[in-house]
Design a protein around this motif. Structure first.
Motif, short mmCIF file in Angstrom:
data_model
loop_
_atom_site.label_atom_id
_atom_site.label_comp_id
_atom_site.label_asym_id
_atom_site.label_seq_id
_atom_site.Cartn_x
_atom_site.Cartn_y
_atom_site.Cartn_z
N SER A 43 1.01 -1.17 -0.06
CA SER A 43 -0.13 0.10 0.04
C SER A 43 0.96 1.20 -0.04
N GLY A 44 0.49 2.04 -0.73
CA GLY A 44 1.50 3.35 -0.91
C GLY A 44 2.63 3.41 -1.84
N CYS A 45 2.69 2.24 -2.76
CA CYS A 45 3.78 2.12 -3.79
C CYS A 45 3.49 3.09 -5.00
N GLY A 46 2.19 3.57 -5.40
CA GLY A 46 1.76 4.24 -6.29
C GLY A 46 1.04 3.42 -7.39
N LYS A 47 0.52 2.34 -6.95
CA LYS A 47 -0.36 1.41 -8.03
C LYS A 47 -1.50 1.96 -8.62
N SER A 48 -2.18 2.55 -7.57
CA SER A 48 -3.57 3.17 -7.92
C SER A 48 -3.38 4.54 -8.51
N THR A 49 -2.34 5.31 -8.00
CA THR A 49 -2.11 6.48 -8.80
C THR A 49 -1.71 6.32 -10.21
N ILE A 54 -3.17 6.96 -16.06
CA ILE A 54 -3.13 6.37 -17.32
C ILE A 54 -4.47 6.39 -17.80
N VAL A 55 -5.61 6.48 -17.17
CA VAL A 55 -6.86 6.86 -17.67
C VAL A 55 -7.21 8.28 -17.61
N ARG A 56 -6.35 9.07 -17.33
CA ARG A 56 -6.49 10.59 -17.31
C ARG A 56 -7.58 10.95 -16.16
N LEU A 57 -7.71 10.39 -15.19
CA LEU A 57 -8.34 10.90 -14.04
C LEU A 57 -7.44 12.02 -13.44
N LEU A 58 -6.01 11.57 -13.56
CA LEU A 58 -5.05 12.80 -12.80
C LEU A 58 -4.17 12.98 -14.05
N ASP A 59 -3.65 14.34 -13.84
CA ASP A 59 -2.74 14.89 -14.85
C ASP A 59 -1.51 14.38 -14.65
N THR A 60 -0.61 14.12 -15.59
CA THR A 60 0.65 13.84 -15.59
C THR A 60 1.53 14.80 -14.93
N LYS A 71 -0.89 10.01 -28.77
CA LYS A 71 -0.51 10.61 -27.65
C LYS A 71 -1.85 11.22 -26.84
N ILE A 72 -1.87 10.82 -25.65
CA ILE A 72 -3.01 11.26 -24.99
C ILE A 72 -2.98 12.01 -23.60
N THR A 73 -1.33 12.19 -23.47
CA THR A 73 -0.69 12.58 -22.09
C THR A 73 -1.60 14.00 -21.88
N ASN A 74 -1.82 14.88 -22.66
CA ASN A 74 -2.45 16.28 -22.77
C ASN A 74 -4.03 16.45 -23.00
N GLU A 79 -11.80 15.43 -26.77
CA GLU A 79 -10.92 14.45 -26.90
C GLU A 79 -10.89 13.70 -25.81
N LEU A 80 -10.87 14.15 -24.85
CA LEU A 80 -10.60 13.37 -23.39
C LEU A 80 -11.98 12.57 -23.29
N LYS A 81 -13.21 13.30 -23.47
CA LYS A 81 -14.61 12.50 -23.19
C LYS A 81 -14.52 11.47 -24.31
N LYS A 82 -14.14 11.46 -25.73
CA LYS A 82 -13.94 10.42 -26.38
C LYS A 82 -13.19 9.42 -26.10
N LEU A 83 -12.35 9.52 -25.57
CA LEU A 83 -11.00 8.59 -24.87
C LEU A 83 -11.53 7.80 -23.80
N HIS A 84 -12.57 8.26 -22.92
CA HIS A 84 -12.96 7.70 -21.81
C HIS A 84 -14.18 6.72 -22.21
N THR A 85 -14.45 6.68 -23.55
CA THR A 85 -15.31 5.50 -24.13
C THR A 85 -14.37 4.30 -24.46
N ASP A 86 -13.14 4.66 -24.55
CA ASP A 86 -12.28 3.42 -24.87
C ASP A 86 -11.41 3.08 -23.71
N MET A 87 -11.47 3.79 -22.49
CA MET A 87 -10.48 3.69 -21.40
C MET A 87 -11.47 3.83 -20.15
#
Length: 314
Positions: A43-49, A54-60, A71-74, A79-87
């Motif tokens: 716990s706390g090793c960064g797995k969930s983060t 990766i699914v862009r619930l958090l910014d990199t 590339k979906i980093t930004n 574009e993000l809404k469409k991405l979340h249909t696939d992820m």
């Protein structure tokens, strides 16, 4: 198969009063379509983060995320809404991740109402199909989450994640809050769905016996960094990093009179806030020397695709 997901030098830091917490620090890997990558660690090793980034619930903070060749980093807005249909993501707690004021039908239908312009009759038909797919009786459509057990709640979460026909799902400890017998049912369901729908999974857990059952490859994380990565069978056959060996030694053997030599880790945990140079596992490692405290080991692999980050592995 081609790589569906490519992660390159991904970093995610959080600002805290004393500096920056390195939750995910320079993680790189690729994941082929239709495969499952298990991610394990304390716990706390960064797995969930890592999964949420990766699914862009958090910014990199730094690094690149490439999904299906793009590339979906930004990614932002449409574009993000469409991405979340696939992820999609399946959350750990099947109770707190569901809206207690919505019925089973409403919860599963919500992604369809938000992202698909379908008439109500088509949405109801799709919800019925999803409930049948994940093994939920149609009579439960009008029930609320608190009226159901943990296994049925998690099936709702899985149905919701499948609603938009995604290619890739992050499974964030989806069975850790369930009884052992229910865990087996959910794991078997997820494997069946992967085979039927051609899904690609990242499966996050701290239970090594579970991850062996479902994963093609396993990645071991320690304080935000990858310390070992290889095929599932190979990891259990030939663990190379001292931390991985300690984790495996904690798995009980289901046989009377057979004991496993337990490796007990001693020493202080390295702080993930502004970590100093050197191996982060060194203060707890029985093999650590001066070099380990000076220089962070790189993740190196062999011809078998077995990667480990340790100065003492040749």
């Amino acid at each position: 198969m081609s790589a569906l997901l490519e992660i390159r030098n991904l970093k995610k830091y959080f600002h805290v009063p004393d500096g920056w917490l390195h939750a995910v620090d320079d993680v790189s890997f690729t994941l082929e379509a239709g495969k499952t990558l298990g991610i394990v660690g304390e716990s706390g090793c960064g797995k969930s983060t890592l999964g949420r980034t990766i699914v862009r619930l958090l910014d990199t903070t730094e690094g690149e995320i490439c999904f299906d060749g793009k590339k979906i980093t930004n990614a932002r807005g449409k574009e993000l809404k469409k991405l979340h249909t696939d992820m999609q993501i399946i959350f750990q707690d099947p109770f707190s991740s569901l809206n207690p004021r919505m019925t089973v039908r409403q919860i599963i239908a919500e992604p369809l109402r938000c992202c698909e312009k379908l008439p109500a009759r088509e949405i109801d038909k799709r919800v019925d199909e999803l409930m049948e797919l994940v093994g939920l009786a149609r009579r439960l459509a009008g029930s609320y989450p608190h009226e159901l057990d943990g296994g049925r709640r998690q099936r709702i979460g899985i149905a919701r994640a499948l609603a938009l026909n995604p290619k890739f799902i992050v499974c964030d400890e989806p069975v850790s809050a369930l009884d052992v017998s229910i865990q087996a049912q959910i794991l078997n369901l997820m494997q069946d769905l992967q085979e039927q729908l051609g899904l690609t999974y990242i499966f996050i857990t701290h239970d090594l016996s579970v991850v062996k059952h479902i994963s093609d490859e396993i990645m071991v994380m320690y304080l935000g960094q990858v310390v070992e990565k290889c095929g599932s069978d190979e990891l259990f056959k030939d663990p190379r990093h001292p931390y991985t060996k300690a984790l495996l030694s904690a798995i009980p053997i289901p046989s009377l009179g057979v004991k496993r030599e337990r490796i007990f880790l001693k020493g202080e945990l390295t702080s993930p806030v502004n970590p100093k140079p050197g191996c982060r596992f060194a203060p707890r490692c029985p093999y650590a020397d001066g070099e380990c405290f000076k220089r962070n080991p790189s993740l190196t692999g062999d011809s078998l695709g077995h990667f480990a980050a340790c100065h003492h592995i040749q």
